[in-house]
Design a protein around this motif. Structure first.
Motif, short mmCIF file in Angstrom:
data_model
loop_
_atom_site.label_atom_id
_atom_site.label_comp_id
_atom_site.label_asym_id
_atom_site.label_seq_id
_atom_site.Cartn_x
_atom_site.Cartn_y
_atom_site.Cartn_z
N LEU A 58 0.70 -1.22 0.08
CA LEU A 58 0.04 0.26 -0.10
C LEU A 58 1.27 1.35 0.32
O LEU A 58 0.73 2.55 -0.38
N ALA A 59 1.83 1.22 0.66
CA ALA A 59 2.62 2.23 0.44
C ALA A 59 3.13 2.27 -0.34
O ALA A 59 3.71 4.04 -1.17
N THR A 60 3.77 1.76 -1.74
CA THR A 60 4.31 1.38 -2.25
C THR A 60 3.46 2.07 -3.14
O THR A 60 3.63 2.65 -4.41
N VAL A 61 2.51 1.91 -3.16
CA VAL A 61 1.21 2.32 -4.67
C VAL A 61 1.39 3.47 -3.86
O VAL A 61 1.04 4.67 -5.09
N LEU A 62 0.68 4.03 -2.74
CA LEU A 62 0.36 5.25 -2.72
C LEU A 62 1.58 6.08 -2.93
O LEU A 62 1.17 7.90 -3.54
N GLY A 63 2.62 6.05 -2.79
CA GLY A 63 4.09 6.98 -2.86
C GLY A 63 4.04 7.00 -4.31
O GLY A 63 4.37 8.01 -4.83
N ASN A 64 4.21 6.55 -4.45
CA ASN A 64 4.92 6.55 -6.53
C ASN A 64 3.17 6.65 -7.54
O ASN A 64 3.13 7.85 -7.94
N LEU A 65 2.28 6.58 -6.50
CA LEU A 65 1.14 7.59 -7.72
C LEU A 65 0.84 8.46 -7.26
O LEU A 65 0.72 9.07 -7.61
N LEU A 66 1.61 9.45 -5.93
CA LEU A 66 0.82 10.45 -5.93
C LEU A 66 2.35 11.20 -6.19
O LEU A 66 2.32 12.34 -7.08
N ILE A 67 3.76 10.33 -6.88
CA ILE A 67 4.22 11.29 -7.37
C ILE A 67 4.09 11.30 -8.96
O ILE A 67 4.18 12.21 -9.50
N ILE A 68 3.26 10.59 -9.93
CA ILE A 68 2.75 10.74 -10.65
C ILE A 68 1.92 11.41 -11.06
O ILE A 68 1.60 12.50 -11.37
N LEU A 69 0.90 11.80 -9.67
CA LEU A 69 -0.27 12.63 -10.07
C LEU A 69 0.81 13.87 -10.18
O LEU A 69 0.02 14.63 -10.86
N ALA A 70 1.18 14.40 -8.93
CA ALA A 70 1.97 15.22 -8.16
C ALA A 70 3.39 15.79 -9.79
O ALA A 70 3.07 17.29 -10.47
N ILE A 71 3.52 15.49 -10.86
CA ILE A 71 4.15 15.58 -11.98
C ILE A 71 3.41 15.82 -13.08
O ILE A 71 3.41 16.30 -14.02
N SER A 72 2.08 15.50 -12.69
CA SER A 72 1.02 15.08 -14.30
C SER A 72 0.47 16.62 -14.16
O SER A 72 -0.13 17.69 -14.96
N ALA A 73 -0.19 16.94 -12.51
CA ALA A 73 0.06 18.13 -12.62
C ALA A 73 0.61 19.62 -12.08
O ALA A 73 -0.46 20.80 -12.59
N ASP A 74 1.79 19.32 -12.06
CA ASP A 74 2.14 20.50 -12.09
C ASP A 74 2.53 21.00 -13.40
O ASP A 74 4.08 20.19 -13.84
N SER A 75 3.37 21.85 -14.01
CA SER A 75 3.31 22.04 -15.15
C SER A 75 4.90 22.34 -15.52
O SER A 75 5.81 22.40 -16.02
N CYS A 76 4.80 22.91 -14.33
CA CYS A 76 6.47 22.89 -13.73
C CYS A 76 7.05 22.15 -13.82
O CYS A 76 9.07 21.65 -13.97
N LEU A 77 6.65 21.08 -13.87
CA LEU A 77 7.43 19.12 -13.90
C LEU A 77 7.63 18.86 -14.72
O LEU A 77 8.36 17.57 -14.87
N HIS A 78 7.21 18.98 -16.24
CA HIS A 78 6.97 18.71 -17.58
C HIS A 78 8.57 18.89 -18.35
O HIS A 78 8.72 19.13 -19.27
N THR A 79 9.32 18.03 -17.37
CA THR A 79 10.59 18.08 -18.32
C THR A 79 11.17 16.67 -18.20
O THR A 79 10.49 15.81 -17.71
N PRO A 80 12.49 16.77 -18.82
CA PRO A 80 12.91 14.92 -19.29
C PRO A 80 13.07 14.47 -17.34
O PRO A 80 12.56 12.99 -17.99
N MET A 81 13.62 14.59 -16.74
CA MET A 81 14.19 14.29 -15.78
C MET A 81 12.87 13.76 -15.32
O MET A 81 12.42 12.80 -14.22
N TYR A 82 11.42 14.46 -15.10
CA TYR A 82 10.68 14.17 -14.23
C TYR A 82 9.93 13.16 -14.76
O TYR A 82 8.56 12.77 -14.56
N PHE A 83 9.67 13.10 -16.11
CA PHE A 83 9.13 12.76 -17.26
C PHE A 83 9.57 11.36 -17.34
O PHE A 83 9.05 9.67 -16.46
N PHE A 84 11.02 10.79 -16.54
CA PHE A 84 11.46 9.28 -16.31
C PHE A 84 10.98 8.83 -15.24
O PHE A 84 11.09 8.22 -15.39
N LEU A 85 10.77 10.47 -13.87
CA LEU A 85 10.92 9.28 -12.55
C LEU A 85 9.53 9.15 -12.76
O LEU A 85 8.99 7.62 -12.22
#
Length: 313
Positions: A36-63
């Motif tokens: 549950l910690a794995t799913v929650l933590g990684n999904l939060l990262i995916i949602l945070a990156i997709s929701a913030d246009s400032c993170l639409h860079t190659p580094m965060y795309f790979f992450l």
């Protein structure tokens, strides 16, 4: 995919981590919490990156791709064990075992390729900062990820087909919590020489090449950091790579220990704890490792959680 192999075995028994009934409940609770910690933590990262246009860079795309693979990796390895505990069953069908094997190999090599791509991204960012935007374009980033997915799937298909041709005589007990290459090879009564050779040669090349890429990238990064005159500047440059180095060390250390030895030299006592690290522990830790010292990602997560609270109020 056929329901049985050449010897007619239709299912295997997954013994899991403990043969003691009194320990099964604690193991189930531990794995459920980690999953549950794995799913929650990684999904939060995916949602945070997709929701913030400032993170639409190659580094965060790979992450974000790495987070998706980690969720898939952990789900493939852990969910069957959790389901078997709830159903009071230890069985997995032959076709289910091959499917699980395919997905695990694919996820393992996607992790491998993405770590190499991320190392190259950090090399360009640190050693060629003025040319970063022109070198690491969105087109190149998408191409690198697409090539990683295709190669990982082809490699997983190769090992799955090689496993499907083997015969299994008598013992169908897997001393592991999922269908992995090494335990299955030990159960086979066929000649596994070709499988062993493919692991050492093909898998070795696909594992070693990205690892060499990572080593070269960080040797060049270290040389560039040492040329920075100020201590603060050196620390700032290193901090962008430190989290990635931790993940690389955990992943490659356990992979090399488990797979790059002859199958006859393996034992469940040593292999199971090692596979736990890269299939369960590392995917769970990755969100914390990558976000704890990353101000941009922490800010994006804060905004995401604040927005969720606002909508719920």
């Amino acid at each position: 995919m056929r329901g049985t192999n050449q010897s007619g075995v239709s299912e295997f028994l997954l013994l899991g981590l403990s043969l003691q009934p009194q320990q099964q409940r604690q193991v189930f609770a531990l794995f459920l919490g980690m999953y549950l910690a794995t799913v929650l933590g990684n999904l939060l990262i995916i949602l945070a990156i997709s929701a913030d246009s400032c993170l639409h860079t190659p580094m965060y795309f790979f992450l974000s791709n790495l987070s998706f693979v980690d969720v898939s990796f952990s789900s493939t390895a852990v969910l069957k064990m959790l389901t078997n505990y709830v159903l009071r069953s230890q069985t997995i069908s032959w076709s289910g075992c091959l499917t699980q094997l395919y997905l695990l190999i694919m996820c393992a090599y996607m992790d491998n390729f993405l770590l190499a791509v991320m190392a190259y991204d950090r090399f360009v960012a640190v050693c060629h900062p003025l040319h970063y935007r022109t070198k690491m374009t969105h087109q190149l980033s998408a191409l690198l990820v697409a090539a990683s997915w295709i190669t990982a799937n082809l490699h997983a298909l190769l090992h799955t087909l090689l496993m499907a041709r083997l015969s299994f005589c008598g013992d169908n007990t897997i001393h592991h919590f999922f269908c992995d290459v090494v335990p299955l090879l030990k159960l086979s009564c066929s000649d596994t020489h070709l499988n062993d050779m493919m692991i050492l040669i093909v898998a070795g090349l696909l594992m070693i090449a990205p690892f060499i890429c990572i080593l070269i990238s960080y040797i060049l990064i270290a040389g560039e950091i040492l040329r920075i005159p100020s201590t603060k500047g050196k620390w700032k440059a290193f901090s962008t790579c430190g989290s990635h180095l931790v993940v690389v060390s955990l992943f490659y250390g356990t992979i090399i220990a488990v797979y790059f030895n002859p199958s006859s030299s393996h034992s469940a006592e040593t292999d199971t704890p090692a596979t736990l690290l890269y299939t369960v522990v590392t995917p769970m830790l990755n969100p914390f490792i990558y976000s704890l010292r990353n101000k941009d990602l922490k800010e994006a997560l804060r905004k995401l959680i604040s927005r969720k609270k606002f909508h719920n109020s």
